[in-house]
Motif scaffolding. Sequence first.
Motif, mmCIF file in Angstrom:
data_model
loop_
_atom_site.group_PDB
_atom_site.id
_atom_site.type_symbol
_atom_site.label_atom_id
_atom_site.label_comp_id
_atom_site.label_asym_id
_atom_site.label_seq_id
_atom_site.Cartn_x
_atom_site.Cartn_y
_atom_site.Cartn_z
ATOM 1 N N VAL A 166 4.694 23.639 -1.569
ATOM 2 C CA VAL A 166 6.064 23.136 -1.523
ATOM 3 C C VAL A 166 6.892 24.083 -0.663
ATOM 4 O O VAL A 166 6.840 25.303 -0.857
ATOM 5 C CB VAL A 166 6.674 23.051 -2.945
ATOM 6 N N ASN A 196 12.798 15.098 -3.057
ATOM 7 C CA ASN A 196 13.154 15.665 -4.355
ATOM 8 C C ASN A 196 13.304 17.171 -4.185
ATOM 9 O O ASN A 196 12.340 17.850 -3.818
ATOM 10 C CB ASN A 196 12.077 15.355 -5.393
ATOM 11 N N VAL A 197 14.497 17.665 -4.444
ATOM 12 C CA VAL A 197 14.808 19.066 -4.198
ATOM 13 C C VAL A 197 15.051 19.788 -5.517
ATOM 14 O O VAL A 197 15.782 19.297 -6.383
ATOM 15 C CB VAL A 197 16.054 19.210 -3.296
ATOM 16 N N LEU A 198 14.435 20.955 -5.648
ATOM 17 C CA LEU A 198 14.634 21.802 -6.814
ATOM 18 C C LEU A 198 15.461 23.017 -6.415
ATOM 19 O O LEU A 198 15.136 23.694 -5.439
ATOM 20 C CB LEU A 198 13.284 22.263 -7.374
ATOM 21 N N VAL A 201 12.175 23.544 -2.341
ATOM 22 C CA VAL A 201 12.672 24.400 -3.419
ATOM 23 C C VAL A 201 13.614 25.445 -2.826
ATOM 24 O O VAL A 201 13.349 26.008 -1.757
ATOM 25 C CB VAL A 201 11.517 25.137 -4.145
ATOM 26 N N LYS A 239 8.161 17.945 -6.407
ATOM 27 C CA LYS A 239 9.255 18.409 -5.548
ATOM 28 C C LYS A 239 8.778 18.588 -4.108
ATOM 29 O O LYS A 239 7.626 18.933 -3.843
ATOM 30 C CB LYS A 239 9.819 19.736 -6.069
ATOM 31 N N ASP A 240 9.696 18.342 -3.177
ATOM 32 C CA ASP A 240 9.391 18.485 -1.748
ATOM 33 C C ASP A 240 9.940 19.786 -1.176
ATOM 34 O O ASP A 240 9.346 20.372 -0.266
ATOM 35 C CB ASP A 240 9.990 17.304 -0.972
ATOM 36 N N LEU A 245 18.692 16.011 -6.568
ATOM 37 C CA LEU A 245 18.528 17.424 -6.882
ATOM 38 C C LEU A 245 18.232 17.626 -8.361
ATOM 39 O O LEU A 245 18.787 16.939 -9.217
ATOM 40 C CB LEU A 245 19.800 18.215 -6.554
ATOM 41 N N THR A 246 17.380 18.598 -8.623
ATOM 42 C CA THR A 246 17.190 19.098 -9.982
ATOM 43 C C THR A 246 17.566 20.573 -9.959
ATOM 44 O O THR A 246 17.035 21.334 -9.146
ATOM 45 C CB THR A 246 15.729 18.952 -10.447
ATOM 46 N N ASP A 253 8.239 22.856 -13.141
ATOM 47 C CA ASP A 253 9.463 22.424 -12.457
ATOM 48 C C ASP A 253 9.188 22.026 -11.008
ATOM 49 O O ASP A 253 9.981 21.297 -10.401
ATOM 50 C CB ASP A 253 10.514 23.535 -12.496
ATOM 51 N N LEU A 254 8.073 22.522 -10.471
ATOM 52 C CA LEU A 254 7.732 22.239 -9.067
ATOM 53 C C LEU A 254 7.058 20.884 -8.895
ATOM 54 O O LEU A 254 6.956 20.381 -7.774
ATOM 55 C CB LEU A 254 6.799 23.328 -8.530
#
Length: 197
Positions: A104, A17-19, A82, A79-80, A43-44, A75-76
Motif C-alpha cells: 500500500v 480508499n484512503v487511511l 495511507v 486501502k489504496d 477516508l478512514t 486497518d490497512l
Amino acid sequence: MSDNHLFPVFFKVDRLNVLVVGGGHVGHEKVSALLSNCPTASLTIVATEFRPELTALVKDYPHVEMVQKPFSCGDLFGKDLVIAATNDHDLNVTIWEKARSCKVLINVADTPDLCDFYLGSVVQKGNLKIAISTNGKSPTIAKRLKQVLQECLPDSLDAVLEKLHLIRNRLSGDFAAKVAKLNALTDVLVEEETHKH
C-alpha cells in the motif's frame, strides 16, 4: 539531469480508499488537504484521540469514517493509500513497515525518506490545478510559490478552459489538425511573455 525524479500524478481520490492514522494537528492538516481537493474522498481516520477541529471538519462529509482506537494491521485492509500522521515516530515507522509489506502506498508526514508520494502545495483556479513539489526539501518554498501563483493566475482562466473544451469537442479533422488549431487559439497566453525576451 534533474535531481528531482518524482513523477507527478493526480489521484482520483474519490475512487480510492484512503487511511489516515492520527487525529492531531498533522492529521487534521492532511485530512483538510484531501477534502479541500476532493470533498467526496473516501477516508478512514484511525486515532486514539481526535482534535475537536478535526471532528468539526469531517462531520459534514459522509464518506469520512472516524475510528477511535490504536492502529492495527487490519486497518490497512482494502486501502489504496495511507498517510501516517501521528506524533509518535516509532508508530509512524511501524505503519510504514506494515504498509510496505501490504503493498500500500504510504506517506509518513514530515519524513521524506518514508514516503512513496508527497502531498504538494496546490494552486487551483476552477478546473485548473497545479501541484508544486520541492522534492521534500522545503515545504515552505512550495507554500510561497503557491501564494505567488494563486495571485498571478487570473480567475478568468477557468472560463477560458471551459470555452476551449467546447471548441475542442466541435473541431473536425485529425489529432494533429486539432492540436494546431488549439495552439493557434492559445498563442495569446504565451505571446506576451515571448515579446518580453
